[in-house]
Scaffold this active site. Structure first.
Site, PDB file in Angstrom:
ATOM      1  N   ASP A  39     -32.687 -19.918  -8.506  1.00 46.98           N
ATOM      2  CA  ASP A  39     -34.005 -19.996  -8.538  1.00 46.98           C
ATOM      3  C   ASP A  39     -34.419 -21.318  -9.305  1.00 46.98           C
ATOM      4  OD1 ASP A  39     -34.342 -17.884  -7.098  1.00 46.98           O
ATOM      5  OD2 ASP A  39     -34.908 -16.658  -8.365  1.00 46.98           O
ATOM      6  N   LYS A  61     -38.872 -22.064  -5.201  1.00 47.91           N
ATOM      7  CA  LYS A  61     -40.197 -22.197  -4.401  1.00 47.91           C
ATOM      8  C   LYS A  61     -41.085 -23.046  -5.061  1.00 47.91           C
ATOM      9  CE  LYS A  61     -39.516 -17.637  -2.819  1.00 47.91           C
ATOM     10  NZ  LYS A  61     -38.942 -16.435  -3.538  1.00 47.91           N
ATOM     11  N   MET A 175     -45.953 -14.121 -15.351  1.00 42.04           N
ATOM     12  CA  MET A 175     -46.831 -15.052 -14.342  1.00 42.04           C
ATOM     13  C   MET A 175     -48.256 -14.718 -14.515  1.00 42.04           C
ATOM     14  SD  MET A 175     -44.359 -13.886 -11.097  1.00 42.04           S
ATOM     15  CE  MET A 175     -44.058 -12.445 -12.004  1.00 42.04           C
TER      16      MET A 175
HETATM   17  C1  LIG Z   1     -40.642 -14.769 -11.472  1.00 38.13           C
HETATM   18  S1  LIG Z   1     -40.785 -14.305 -13.093  1.00 38.13           S
HETATM   19  C2  LIG Z   1     -39.089 -14.233 -13.119  1.00 38.13           C
HETATM   20  C3  LIG Z   1     -38.984 -13.473 -14.660  1.00 38.13           C
HETATM   21  C4  LIG Z   1     -37.550 -13.485 -15.014  1.00 38.13           C
HETATM   22  N1  LIG Z   1     -36.503 -12.500 -14.163  1.00 38.13           N
HETATM   23  C5  LIG Z   1     -37.119 -12.765 -16.287  1.00 38.13           C
HETATM   24  O1  LIG Z   1     -36.729 -11.840 -16.527  1.00 38.13           O
HETATM   25  O2  LIG Z   1     -37.689 -13.358 -17.331  1.00 38.13           O
HETATM   26  C6  LIG Z   1     -41.205 -15.684 -13.502  1.00 38.13           C
HETATM   27  C7  LIG Z   1     -42.093 -15.787 -14.902  1.00 38.13           C
HETATM   28  O3  LIG Z   1     -41.276 -15.317 -15.969  1.00 38.13           O
HETATM   29  C8  LIG Z   1     -41.859 -15.970 -17.113  1.00 38.13           C
HETATM   30  N2  LIG Z   1     -40.872 -16.917 -17.900  1.00 38.13           N
HETATM   31  C9  LIG Z   1     -39.521 -17.194 -17.177  1.00 38.13           C
HETATM   32  N3  LIG Z   1     -39.004 -18.014 -18.059  1.00 38.13           N
HETATM   33  C10 LIG Z   1     -39.991 -18.257 -19.029  1.00 38.13           C
HETATM   34  C11 LIG Z   1     -39.855 -19.116 -20.196  1.00 38.13           C
HETATM   35  N4  LIG Z   1     -38.650 -19.822 -20.569  1.00 38.13           N
HETATM   36  N5  LIG Z   1     -41.008 -18.944 -21.115  1.00 38.13           N
HETATM   37  C12 LIG Z   1     -41.913 -18.326 -20.898  1.00 38.13           C
HETATM   38  N6  LIG Z   1     -42.026 -17.542 -19.618  1.00 38.13           N
HETATM   39  C13 LIG Z   1     -41.080 -17.408 -18.761  1.00 38.13           C
HETATM   40  C14 LIG Z   1     -43.164 -16.842 -16.667  1.00 38.13           C
HETATM   41  O4  LIG Z   1     -44.240 -15.966 -16.889  1.00 38.13           O
HETATM   42  C15 LIG Z   1     -42.667 -16.956 -15.079  1.00 38.13           C
HETATM   43  O5  LIG Z   1     -44.003 -17.328 -14.606  1.00 38.13           O
END
Ligand SMILES: C[S@@+](CC[C@H](N)C(=O)[O-])C[C@H]1O[C@@H](n2cnc3c(N)ncnc32)[C@H](O)[C@@H]1O
Length: 263
Positions: A39, A61, A175
């Site tokens: 991703d 995406k 998100m």
């Molecule tokens: C589709 S979700 C995936 C979540 C992922 N599977 C997890 O367990 O962290 C994507 C969201 O995770 C959060 N996110 C992912 N990486 C991040 C980071 N390094 N700092 C802050 N938020 C993060 C944000 O809210 C982002 O919109």
């Protein structure tokens, strides 16, 4: 060290972005896989761990690229596994948290493909560590809820926060954006006090990590770059002494910093 098995798919968590937060098992699988399907939020230093003969495909995406459908991703994994390749399906954070792993597990199962799941550190836990707060501090919270703010723009979700937006609950909202105004209004309507502490954290564990603490009623004033998430509840109340003593994994010398003047 874990090697890969031919014809198998590995659903692997890449963690929040810092390669040092990757599990050793994940690092080993990346090195030995024939194909990595990842991703957008998976960072370059993690992809750099791929072996010299590993094919790396981005099915993310973002960045204005044409969206690869979930069904095309499923087919790619299944076809390659059937050809005898070892496939790592690499997702940011943990694959089982807001990662569409459910659909992929279902597709692999229906196709009779063997798979393994390797957990990663989910962004909510990385954010809490970066900010130095305990999500389940027993003096302030008896529940931790991982929720998505993705529904906030839809009409049908006016009831969504009822029951989970409570004073004894820590909300970790993935998100959340970009409409923080609607989100805050819905949480207040669901019963949270206007002065409920909120922590917004962007790029947790990465260079450029940024945190800001505000009261819920002021959430709409926040501007942060994605990826970002929110931690809402009493556990996020600003504690100057703890913040001064706490040193997050991403040193604040290379982060954009912390703002707390609003709380
Ligand atoms: C589709 S979700 C995936 C979540 C992922 N599977 C997890 O367990 O962290 C994507 C969201 O995770 C959060 N996110 C992912 N990486 C991040 C980071 N390094 N700092 C802050 N938020 C993060 C944000 O809210 C982002 O919109």
């Amino acid at each position: 060290m874990s090697s890969t098995v031919a014809g198998r798919v590995y659903l692997v968590g890449a963690g929040p972005g810092d390669p040092e937060l990757l599990t050793r098992k994940a690092a080993s699988l990346l090195e030995h896989a024939d194909l990595i399907v990842h991703d957008d939020l998976v960072t370059q230093p993690i992809l750099a761990l791929a072996g010299p003969r590993t094919l790396v495909v981005n099915v993310g995406k973002r960045c204005g690229k044409k969206q690869v459908t979930q069904s095309a991703i499923n087919s790619m994994m299944i076809d390659c596994a059937r050809k005898g390749l070892s496939v790592v399906r690499l997702k940011s954070g943990d694959p089982l948290i807001f990662g569409r792993a459910g659909e992929e597990i279902e597709a692999l199962t229906a196709a009779g493909i063997k798979f393994e799941i390797v957990p990663g550190i989910t962004a909510g836990l990385a954010a809490a560590a970066a900010a130095g707060i305990s999500l389940s501090d027993r003096r302030r919270a008896s529940r931790v809820v991982f929720a998505t703010g993705h529904l906030a723009e839809d009409d049908y979700d006016s009831e969504y926060w009822n029951g989970i937006a409570r004073h004894d609950t820590t909300l970790v909202i993935y998100m959340p954006g970009p409409d923080y105004r609607t989100l805050a209004a819905q949480l207040i309507k669901a019963g949270l006090p206007r002065d409920t502490p909120c922590l917004v954290i962007s790029r947790a564990s990465l260079p450029g990590q940024f945190e800001e603490r505000v009261k819920l009623a002021a959430l709409s004033e926040i501007r942060v770059h994605p990826p970002a998430l929110l931690i809402i509840g009493e556990v996020a109340r600003f504690d100057r002494s703890a913040t001064e003593l706490h040193h997050s994994l991403t040193s604040h010398s290379d982060s954009e910093g912390i703002r707390a003047e609003n709380l």
